[in-house]
Write a protein that holds these residues in place. Structure first.
Motif, mmCIF file in Angstrom:
data_model
loop_
_atom_site.group_PDB
_atom_site.id
_atom_site.type_symbol
_atom_site.label_atom_id
_atom_site.label_comp_id
_atom_site.label_asym_id
_atom_site.label_seq_id
_atom_site.Cartn_x
_atom_site.Cartn_y
_atom_site.Cartn_z
ATOM 1 N N GLY A 101 -2.901 19.315 12.844
ATOM 2 C CA GLY A 101 -4.154 18.999 13.466
ATOM 3 C C GLY A 101 -5.057 18.618 12.080
ATOM 4 N N VAL A 102 -4.698 18.611 10.858
ATOM 5 C CA VAL A 102 -5.509 18.517 9.845
ATOM 6 C C VAL A 102 -5.723 16.927 9.596
ATOM 7 N N LYS A 103 -6.917 16.442 9.293
ATOM 8 C CA LYS A 103 -7.119 15.092 9.102
ATOM 9 C C LYS A 103 -7.087 14.882 7.648
ATOM 10 N N CYS A 104 -6.266 13.681 7.244
ATOM 11 C CA CYS A 104 -5.993 13.260 5.708
ATOM 12 C C CYS A 104 -6.789 12.239 5.407
ATOM 13 N N SER A 105 -7.296 11.978 4.301
ATOM 14 C CA SER A 105 -7.800 10.877 3.608
ATOM 15 C C SER A 105 -7.648 10.695 2.262
ATOM 16 N N VAL A 106 -7.880 9.573 1.757
ATOM 17 C CA VAL A 106 -7.819 9.148 0.427
ATOM 18 C C VAL A 106 -9.071 8.798 -0.146
ATOM 19 N N ALA A 107 -9.213 9.537 -1.472
ATOM 20 C CA ALA A 107 -10.395 8.863 -2.232
ATOM 21 C C ALA A 107 -10.120 8.984 -3.801
ATOM 22 N N SER A 108 -9.849 7.479 -4.136
ATOM 23 C CA SER A 108 -9.447 7.277 -5.260
ATOM 24 C C SER A 108 -10.472 6.324 -6.269
ATOM 25 N N GLY A 109 -10.004 6.459 -7.633
ATOM 26 C CA GLY A 109 -11.059 5.724 -8.501
ATOM 27 C C GLY A 109 -10.270 4.431 -8.690
ATOM 28 N N LYS A 110 -9.215 4.078 -8.038
ATOM 29 C CA LYS A 110 -8.456 2.551 -8.097
ATOM 30 C C LYS A 110 -9.382 1.556 -7.343
ATOM 31 N N PRO A 111 -9.228 0.419 -7.574
ATOM 32 C CA PRO A 111 -9.725 -0.534 -6.940
ATOM 33 C C PRO A 111 -9.420 -0.329 -5.392
ATOM 34 N N ALA A 112 -10.393 -0.658 -4.403
ATOM 35 C CA ALA A 112 -10.123 -0.561 -3.041
ATOM 36 C C ALA A 112 -8.857 -1.477 -2.561
ATOM 37 N N SER A 114 -6.256 -2.136 -4.391
ATOM 38 C CA SER A 114 -5.022 -1.595 -4.924
ATOM 39 C C SER A 114 -4.591 -0.314 -3.985
ATOM 40 N N VAL A 115 -5.709 0.299 -3.591
ATOM 41 C CA VAL A 115 -5.672 1.462 -2.715
ATOM 42 C C VAL A 115 -4.746 1.001 -1.263
ATOM 43 N N ARG A 116 -5.483 -0.090 -0.813
ATOM 44 C CA ARG A 116 -4.860 -0.546 0.484
ATOM 45 C C ARG A 116 -3.465 -0.982 0.095
ATOM 46 N N ARG A 117 -3.210 -1.682 -0.699
ATOM 47 C CA ARG A 117 -1.886 -2.186 -0.880
ATOM 48 C C ARG A 117 -1.042 -1.297 -1.194
ATOM 49 N N LEU A 124 2.748 4.950 3.483
ATOM 50 C CA LEU A 124 1.967 6.209 3.365
ATOM 51 C C LEU A 124 0.783 6.060 4.372
ATOM 52 N N GLY A 125 0.445 4.738 4.546
ATOM 53 C CA GLY A 125 -1.015 4.330 5.302
ATOM 54 C C GLY A 125 -1.205 4.893 6.544
ATOM 55 N N LYS A 126 -0.252 5.259 7.186
ATOM 56 C CA LYS A 126 -0.256 5.610 8.885
ATOM 57 C C LYS A 126 -0.671 7.336 8.776
ATOM 58 N N TYR A 127 -0.605 7.998 7.570
ATOM 59 C CA TYR A 127 -1.150 9.215 7.919
ATOM 60 C C TYR A 127 -2.488 9.447 7.438
ATOM 61 N N PHE A 128 -3.169 8.318 6.965
ATOM 62 C CA PHE A 128 -4.581 8.678 6.865
ATOM 63 C C PHE A 128 -5.668 7.984 7.443
ATOM 64 N N VAL A 129 -6.473 8.832 7.921
ATOM 65 C CA VAL A 129 -7.512 8.186 8.823
ATOM 66 C C VAL A 129 -8.908 7.293 8.096
ATOM 67 N N ARG A 130 -8.974 7.926 6.599
ATOM 68 C CA ARG A 130 -9.758 6.985 5.934
ATOM 69 C C ARG A 130 -9.343 6.931 4.450
ATOM 70 N N ALA A 131 -9.399 5.739 3.923
ATOM 71 C CA ALA A 131 -8.999 5.459 2.482
ATOM 72 C C ALA A 131 -10.066 4.819 1.627
ATOM 73 N N GLU A 132 -10.527 5.505 0.651
ATOM 74 C CA GLU A 132 -11.786 5.086 -0.110
ATOM 75 C C GLU A 132 -11.399 4.826 -1.517
ATOM 76 N N GLY A 133 -11.502 3.528 -1.971
ATOM 77 C CA GLY A 133 -11.351 3.202 -3.116
ATOM 78 C C GLY A 133 -12.763 2.620 -3.968
ATOM 79 N N CYS A 134 -12.576 2.174 -5.254
ATOM 80 C CA CYS A 134 -13.908 1.734 -5.903
ATOM 81 C C CYS A 134 -13.681 0.012 -5.627
ATOM 82 N N GLU A 135 -15.300 -0.213 -5.039
ATOM 83 C CA GLU A 135 -15.336 -1.515 -4.480
ATOM 84 C C GLU A 135 -15.799 -2.500 -5.792
ATOM 85 N N LYS A 136 -16.260 -1.906 -6.701
ATOM 86 C CA LYS A 136 -16.872 -2.337 -7.972
ATOM 87 C C LYS A 136 -16.182 -1.843 -9.223
ATOM 88 N N PRO A 137 -14.920 -2.107 -9.428
ATOM 89 C CA PRO A 137 -14.043 -1.252 -10.254
ATOM 90 C C PRO A 137 -14.265 -1.745 -11.788
#
Length: 215
Positions: A101-112, A114-117, A124-137
Motif C-alpha cells: 500500500g505504499v505510494k512510489c514516486s520519482v524526483a529526478s534532476g534529469k530533464p523531465a 528523459s525521466v519519462r522516456r 518501471l513506469g507502472k510502479y509510480f504514481v508521480r514522476a517529476e523531472g526538471c522542466e528547464k534543465p
C-alpha cells in the motif's frame, strides 16, 4: 509501515546509467577542447545540471558550457539515454512496496523528457504514481521543487545517492534514505546524516516496511 510514500531519485538509485552519461560527457569535453578529466571526475557529472558540471569540473566558461549543453544533448538523446541497466532488486522492492500500500514516486534532476522516456523503456513506469523531472534543465535543476511535486502521501521519504538529495529532503522536511549502492561521492556527506543507509535496493523495502534489522 514507516513511510506511506517513497520518492526515488533516478540515476544511481533506480538505474545505473553511468556508461551513457560519462561517454557523452567525455565527448562533450573533448569537442570543447577542454582538458580531459579522470574517470572519477566524470562520475561527478551524474546528478547536477550539465552546464554547472562543465564549469565546476572542467573549467568551462559560460559560453563554452552553453555550447557544451547542445553537444551533450544531441549525443545523449541520440544514444546515451539508452545506455543504462535497472539495478538488481529494484523491481522486486517496488512490487513489495506497492503490495503493502505504499505510494512510489520519482524526483529526478534529469530533464523531465528523459525521466519519462527511461520509465517507459525500462518498464518501471507502472510502479509510480508521480514522476517529476526538471522542466528547464539547461543551467540548473531545482531538486527541492521536484521533490515537493513528487510527494503523493505522508509521511514520505526520499531515496537518493548524492548530497543534493539529502539537502532537498532536509529542505522539504522529510527523511532521506542514502543509497550506498549508487553514485555516492566519498566524503560528500560528511557532517550530514540521513535517516537510513541502503546497501542494496532490497534494503529500501525492508526499511519502509520495518522488516528484519529495520524492524
Amino acid at each position: 509501515m514507516r513511510y506511506r510514500n517513497v520518492i526515488f531519485d533516478m540515476d544511481g538509485v533506480l538505474i545505473d546509467n553511468s556508461a551513457g552519461i560519462i561517454s557523452c560527457a567525455r565527448e562533450t569535453v573533448k569537442a570543447l577542447g577542454l582538458r580531459d578529466l579522470s574517470d572519477d571526475e566524470y562520475k561527478l557529472f551524474i546528478g547536477p545540471a550539465l552546464m554547472w558540471s562543465l564549469k565546476a569540473y572542467a573549467g568551462a566558461t559560460e559560453e563554452e558550457s552553453e555550447r557544451g549543453y547542445e553537444i551533450y544533448r544531441k549525443l545523449y538523446f541520440g544514444r546515451g539515454i539508452n545506455e543504462y541497466v535497472v539495478y538488481d532488486g529494484v523491481e522486486d522492492a517496488l512490487k513489495e512496496l506497492i503490495a503493502a500500500g505504499v505510494k512510489c514516486s520519482v524526483a529526478s534532476g534529469k530533464p523531465a523528457e528523459s525521466v519519462r522516456r527511461i520509465l517507459a523503456t525500462s518498464g518501471l513506469g507502472k510502479y509510480f504514481v508521480r514522476a517529476e523531472g526538471c522542466e528547464k534543465p539547461k543551467k540548473d535543476s531545482d531538486k527541492v521543487r521536484q521533490l515537493r511535486l513528487a510527494i503523493a502521501d505522508e509521511p514520505a521519504v526520499m531515496v537518493g545517492d548524492r548530497i543534493f538529495d539529502i539537502e532537498a529532503a532536509e529542505a522539504v522536511g522529510i527523511d532521506c534514505i542514502y543509497a550506498e549502492y549508487g553514485f555516492c561521492v566519498p566524503g560528500e556527506t560528511d557532517g550530514r546524516r540521513p535517516a537510513f543507509y541502503a546497501k542494496t535496493p532490497r534494503d529500501i523495502a525492508d526499511i519502509v516496511l520495518c522488516r528484519g534489522k529495520y524492524a
